[in-house]
Design a protein around this motif. Structure first.
Motif, PDB file in Angstrom:
ATOM      1  N   GLN A  82      39.851  44.464  28.767  1.00  0.00           N
ATOM      2  CA  GLN A  82      40.519  44.243  28.553  1.00  0.00           C
ATOM      3  C   GLN A  82      41.028  42.624  29.229  1.00  0.00           C
ATOM      4  N   ARG A  83      40.765  42.962  30.103  1.00  0.00           N
ATOM      5  CA  ARG A  83      41.526  41.258  30.702  1.00  0.00           C
ATOM      6  C   ARG A  83      40.958  39.688  30.256  1.00  0.00           C
ATOM      7  N   ASP A  84      41.790  38.963  29.736  1.00  0.00           N
ATOM      8  CA  ASP A  84      42.119  37.501  29.488  1.00  0.00           C
ATOM      9  C   ASP A  84      40.628  36.826  29.568  1.00  0.00           C
ATOM     10  N   PHE A  85      40.142  35.826  28.618  1.00  0.00           N
ATOM     11  CA  PHE A  85      39.364  35.640  29.497  1.00  0.00           C
ATOM     12  C   PHE A  85      39.881  33.895  30.070  1.00  0.00           C
ATOM     13  N   LYS A  86      38.307  33.681  30.484  1.00  0.00           N
ATOM     14  CA  LYS A  86      38.774  32.208  31.152  1.00  0.00           C
ATOM     15  C   LYS A  86      38.704  30.752  30.617  1.00  0.00           C
ATOM     16  N   PRO A  87      39.483  29.929  30.307  1.00  0.00           N
ATOM     17  CA  PRO A  87      39.757  28.695  29.856  1.00  0.00           C
ATOM     18  C   PRO A  87      38.876  27.807  30.387  1.00  0.00           C
ATOM     19  N   VAL A  88      38.492  26.978  30.031  1.00  0.00           N
ATOM     20  CA  VAL A  88      38.221  25.711  30.716  1.00  0.00           C
ATOM     21  C   VAL A  88      38.035  24.911  29.662  1.00  0.00           C
ATOM     22  N   TYR A  89      38.501  23.625  30.571  1.00  0.00           N
ATOM     23  CA  TYR A  89      39.213  21.964  29.591  1.00  0.00           C
ATOM     24  C   TYR A  89      37.286  22.030  29.501  1.00  0.00           C
ATOM     25  N   ASP A  90      37.112  20.909  28.794  1.00  0.00           N
ATOM     26  CA  ASP A  90      36.072  20.907  28.725  1.00  0.00           C
ATOM     27  C   ASP A  90      35.717  20.117  26.756  1.00  0.00           C
ATOM     28  N   PRO A  91      36.683  19.638  26.939  1.00  0.00           N
ATOM     29  CA  PRO A  91      36.441  18.858  25.390  1.00  0.00           C
ATOM     30  C   PRO A  91      34.988  18.019  24.925  1.00  0.00           C
ATOM     31  N   THR A  92      34.429  18.442  25.648  1.00  0.00           N
ATOM     32  CA  THR A  92      32.569  17.599  25.102  1.00  0.00           C
ATOM     33  C   THR A  92      31.780  18.334  24.892  1.00  0.00           C
ATOM     34  N   ASN A  93      32.259  20.253  25.129  1.00  0.00           N
ATOM     35  CA  ASN A  93      31.237  20.860  24.550  1.00  0.00           C
ATOM     36  C   ASN A  93      31.923  21.078  22.926  1.00  0.00           C
ATOM     37  N   PRO A  94      30.474  21.689  22.497  1.00  0.00           N
ATOM     38  CA  PRO A  94      30.451  21.768  21.366  1.00  0.00           C
ATOM     39  C   PRO A  94      30.899  23.238  21.041  1.00  0.00           C
ATOM     40  N   ASN A  95      31.215  24.175  21.759  1.00  0.00           N
ATOM     41  CA  ASN A  95      31.681  25.149  21.591  1.00  0.00           C
ATOM     42  C   ASN A  95      33.863  25.733  21.535  1.00  0.00           C
ATOM     43  N   ALA A  96      33.627  23.937  22.609  1.00  0.00           N
ATOM     44  CA  ALA A  96      35.461  23.764  23.038  1.00  0.00           C
ATOM     45  C   ALA A  96      36.233  24.007  21.695  1.00  0.00           C
ATOM     46  N   ASN A  97      37.606  24.594  21.513  1.00  0.00           N
ATOM     47  CA  ASN A  97      37.906  24.916  20.781  1.00  0.00           C
ATOM     48  C   ASN A  97      38.742  23.909  20.467  1.00  0.00           C
ATOM     49  N   GLU A  98      40.240  23.337  19.974  1.00  0.00           N
ATOM     50  CA  GLU A  98      41.369  22.768  18.942  1.00  0.00           C
ATOM     51  C   GLU A  98      41.740  22.174  20.078  1.00  0.00           C
ATOM     52  N   ASP A  99      42.213  22.546  21.219  1.00  0.00           N
ATOM     53  CA  ASP A  99      42.494  21.967  21.957  1.00  0.00           C
ATOM     54  C   ASP A  99      41.316  21.862  23.222  1.00  0.00           C
ATOM     55  N   GLY A 100      40.303  21.900  22.742  1.00  0.00           N
ATOM     56  CA  GLY A 100      39.594  21.203  24.119  1.00  0.00           C
ATOM     57  C   GLY A 100      39.534  22.577  25.014  1.00  0.00           C
ATOM     58  N   TYR A 101      39.212  23.683  24.991  1.00  0.00           N
ATOM     59  CA  TYR A 101      39.030  24.434  26.057  1.00  0.00           C
ATOM     60  C   TYR A 101      38.398  25.394  25.734  1.00  0.00           C
ATOM     61  N   VAL A 102      36.947  25.824  26.488  1.00  0.00           N
ATOM     62  CA  VAL A 102      36.061  26.653  26.344  1.00  0.00           C
ATOM     63  C   VAL A 102      36.457  28.136  27.473  1.00  0.00           C
ATOM     64  N   MET A 103      36.050  29.511  25.564  1.00  0.00           N
ATOM     65  CA  MET A 103      36.371  30.254  26.563  1.00  0.00           C
ATOM     66  C   MET A 103      35.143  31.065  27.575  1.00  0.00           C
ATOM     67  N   TYR A 104      35.830  31.564  28.774  1.00  0.00           N
ATOM     68  CA  TYR A 104      34.978  31.950  29.536  1.00  0.00           C
ATOM     69  C   TYR A 104      34.550  33.511  29.701  1.00  0.00           C
ATOM     70  N   PRO A 105      33.590  33.661  30.273  1.00  0.00           N
ATOM     71  CA  PRO A 105      33.872  35.385  30.497  1.00  0.00           C
ATOM     72  C   PRO A 105      35.224  35.921  31.206  1.00  0.00           C
ATOM     73  N   ASN A 106      35.571  37.405  31.568  1.00  0.00           N
ATOM     74  CA  ASN A 106      36.343  37.971  32.102  1.00  0.00           C
ATOM     75  C   ASN A 106      35.772  38.382  33.335  1.00  0.00           C
ATOM     76  N   VAL A 107      34.333  38.071  33.723  1.00  0.00           N
ATOM     77  CA  VAL A 107      33.895  38.570  34.724  1.00  0.00           C
ATOM     78  C   VAL A 107      34.492  37.400  36.277  1.00  0.00           C
ATOM     79  N   ASP A 108      34.932  38.243  37.394  1.00  0.00           N
ATOM     80  CA  ASP A 108      34.540  37.513  38.530  1.00  0.00           C
ATOM     81  C   ASP A 108      33.543  38.359  39.020  1.00  0.00           C
ATOM     82  N   THR A 109      32.319  37.296  39.506  1.00  0.00           N
ATOM     83  CA  THR A 109      31.555  37.643  40.603  1.00  0.00           C
ATOM     84  C   THR A 109      31.905  38.252  41.803  1.00  0.00           C
TER      85      THR A 109
END
Length: 145
Positions: A82-109
């Motif tokens: 249940q850790r938080d997802f990793k927000p990555v700033y990428d406003p050009t991504n079509p999956n970005a939220n209104e603030d320009g962040y894309v949420m990535y999985p909470n997986v640490d390789t």
């Protein structure tokens, strides 16, 4: 032949650790699976083990023979971290939220690689134990020759 229960214990551990490695590899392969508007990103999964309980007959038989018997290991459940997802700033991504962040999985390789190494070592240890039981069995069979 109490030593034959060792085969069950090692066998159940081998099965459980192999399944654990599969889940870890699934986590690694989905480490970059981003979320979309209607779907959350992939969540890290973890395997929960517990001692496999003996049946009533097995318990009764071991008590009558004054033996201590174990049932091995089993997988009780797969839980999502249940850790938080990793927000990555990428406003050009079509999956970005209104603030320009894309949420990535909470997986640490790195964490997954360490878990994979631990699961692999446990698998190898159980395989070695299985080999020792096999060698003991073969030696016991040679006693009567």
């Amino acid at each position: 032949m109490a030593f034959l229960s060792s085969l069950d214990i090692s066998g159940s551990a081998l099965t459980a650790e192999r399944y654990r490695m599969n889940i870890i590899l699934q986590n690694i392969s989905n480490a970059d699976t981003i979320g979309t508007e209607d779907k959350d990103p992939y969540r890290r999964k973890q395997v929960i083990f517990e001692e496999r309980p003996l049946t009533f007959d097995e318990e009764l038989t071991s008590a009558q023979r004054n033996q201590v018997k174990s049932g091995g290991v089993r997988i009780t459940k797969i839980v999502e971290n249940q850790r938080d997802f990793k927000p990555v700033y990428d406003p050009t991504n079509p999956n970005a939220n209104e603030d320009g962040y894309v949420m990535y999985p909470n997986v640490d390789t790195t964490e997954e690689r360490i878990d994979l190494l631990a699961a692999s070592n446990a698998y190898t240890a159980n395989l070695t134990a299985l080999g020792v039981v096999k060698a003991m069995t073969m030696k016991a069979l040679e006693i009567g020759k």
